[in-house]
Design an enzyme around this catalytic site. Structure first.
Site, PDB file in Angstrom:
ATOM      1  N   LYS A  12       0.558  -1.039  -0.218  1.00 46.00           N
ATOM      2  CA  LYS A  12       0.191  -0.041   0.319  1.00 46.00           C
ATOM      3  C   LYS A  12       1.189   1.260   0.071  1.00 46.00           C
ATOM      4  CE  LYS A  12      -3.494   2.331   2.432  1.00 46.00           C
ATOM      5  NZ  LYS A  12      -4.708   2.109   3.907  1.00 46.00           N
ATOM      6  N   LYS A  41      -1.832  -1.612  -3.612  1.00 51.49           N
ATOM      7  CA  LYS A  41      -2.704  -0.283  -4.336  1.00 51.49           C
ATOM      8  C   LYS A  41      -2.313   0.938  -4.384  1.00 51.49           C
ATOM      9  CE  LYS A  41      -5.382   2.427  -0.603  1.00 51.49           C
ATOM     10  NZ  LYS A  41      -6.205   2.043   0.669  1.00 51.49           N
TER      11      LYS A  41
HETATM   12  C1  PBG Z   1      -7.681   3.760   5.409  1.00 50.28           C
HETATM   13  C2  PBG Z   1      -7.561   2.912   3.741  1.00 50.28           C
HETATM   14  C3  PBG Z   1      -7.716   4.421   3.284  1.00 50.28           C
HETATM   15  C4  PBG Z   1      -8.267   3.780   1.596  1.00 50.28           C
HETATM   16  C5  PBG Z   1      -8.902   2.433   2.038  1.00 50.28           C
HETATM   17  N1  PBG Z   1      -8.393   1.774   3.142  1.00 50.28           N
HETATM   18  C6  PBG Z   1      -7.020   5.772   3.156  1.00 50.28           C
HETATM   19  C7  PBG Z   1      -6.129   5.986   2.999  1.00 50.28           C
HETATM   20  O1  PBG Z   1      -4.637   5.348   4.023  1.00 50.28           O
HETATM   21  O2  PBG Z   1      -5.399   6.819   3.918  1.00 50.28           O
HETATM   22  C8  PBG Z   1      -8.015   4.018   0.664  1.00 50.28           C
HETATM   23  C9  PBG Z   1      -9.368   3.735  -0.721  1.00 50.28           C
HETATM   24  C10 PBG Z   1      -9.531   4.659  -1.742  1.00 50.28           C
HETATM   25  O3  PBG Z   1      -9.225   5.676  -2.406  1.00 50.28           O
HETATM   26  O4  PBG Z   1     -10.419   4.386  -2.409  1.00 50.28           O
HETATM   27  N2  PBG Z   1      -6.309   3.158   5.997  1.00 50.28           N
END
Ligand code: PBG
Length: 324
Positions: A195, A248
């Site tokens: 991520k 992601k």
């Molecule tokens: C929570 C999380 C996030 C997303 C999914 N889980 C936000 C972040 O890490 O700031 C993002 C999903 C999206 O942008 O569609 N940690």
């Protein structure tokens, strides 16, 4: 043998020919729909930066899940907007917190739908970081038991899939042990393994009100410049017990999706995140691009890169189009 004997256009001439040699299939079976759930009754509150996406109260969420299931979408992933936030993110792991309640309601109404619960503290903490703070830093090891507790609460509520998105070190192991000790050996873990600290999460943070109050997430999410490091993250998470690994965002990281798939041959998920969705919708609203075609092209490209599962706000539109 090259031109004029070889003519690659021969196989592109008609739709039937193209269908016969098509290499990548996008199916509704690949899709997971992300949904935002909040307190209240009969609420469908539109999210300005994500046209077509709403914050839903539990009753409206159940309706949305019924609709998704009727379209053939196999799973949904739930994100919670709590009533109040505090420094330790209590509502994230409260038995009557918004997500625990939402999971129970969805599993009761649509038992066959695979319910994924995102596990993180950032939606529930007053400072908006993904763990508890020590000074101005996120305390990795103090956060682990809280994530494990959150996972157990969601599994107990009926979640089929636990999806930790916090990027703490050691969280997959801590969550797996917590789930197993509590008797949830069958709860699947989908790890947000690679991520990235991405600007593509902007609209999500509006939706969930989860932008960090100070600083950013670069101390725990990955540097967009790194690819080898993603493989290392994935290896560690598989070793700690992840059943599925996620990359992601998706589009700016298709090379990572491909490398993860080729190296590990495990089920790979890719998250077509909020900013990727918003860009397409915004340009389509201006008439600059054909949004429907772009959505299908984007989803197909994520499949072609090697993803088995795609989390996408386009899931319902795509399911309709795939039905023909
Ligand atoms: C929570 C999380 C996030 C997303 C999914 N889980 C936000 C972040 O890490 O700031 C993002 C999903 C999206 O942008 O569609 N940690």
């Amino acid at each position: 043998m090259s031109y004029p004997v070889t003519r690659t256009r021969r196989l592109r001439r008609t739709d039937a020919l193209r269908r016969m040699v098509r290499e990548t299939r996008l199916s509704v079976d690949n899709l997971v729909l992300p949904l935002f759930v909040r307190h209240g009754d009969h609420v469908r509150e539109p999210i300005a930066s994500m046209p077509g996406v709403c914050r839903l109260s539990v009753d409206a969420l159940v309706e949305e899940c019924r609709e998704a299931a009727a379209l053939g979408i196999p799973g949904v992933i739930l994100f919670g907007i709590p009533e109040r936030k505090d420094p330790v993110g209590s509502e994230g792991y409260a038995e009557d917190g918004i997500i625990a309640r939402a999971i129970r309601a969805v599993k009761e109404a649509v038992p066959d739908l695979v319910v994924w619960a995102d596990v993180c503290l950032c939606e529930y903490t007053s400072h908006g970081h993904c763990g508890v703070l020590k000074g101005r830093e996120v305390d990795n090891d103090a956060t682990l038991p809280m994530l494990a507790r959150e996972a157990v609460v969601y599994a107990k509520a009926g979640a089929d899939v636990i999806a930790p998105s916090d990027m703490m070190d050691g969280r997959i192991g801590a969550i797996r042990r917590g789930l197993d000790e509590a008797g949830y050996q069958n709860a699947v873990i989908v790890s947000y393994a690679a991520k990235y600290a991405s600007a593509f999460y902007g609209p999500f943070r509006d939706a969930a009100g989860s932008a960090p109050e100070f600083g950013d997430r670069r101390g725990y999410q990955m540097d967009p410049a790194n690819g080898d490091e993603a493989l290392r993250e994935v290896a560690l998470d598989i070793d700690e017990g992840a059943d599925v690994v996620m990359v992601k965002p998706a589009l700016a990281y298709l090379d990572v999706v491909r490398r993860v798939k080729e190296m590990f041959r495990v089920p790979v998920a890719a998250y077509n995140v909020s900013g990727e969705y918003a860009l397409v919708r915004a340009a389509a609203e201006r008439g600059w691009v054909d949004g429907d075609r772009i959505a299908m092209e984007v989803l197909t490209s994520i499949r072609r890169a090697g993803a088995d599962i795609i989390l996408t706000y386009f899931a319902k539109d795509a399911a309709r189009r795939l039905k023909g």
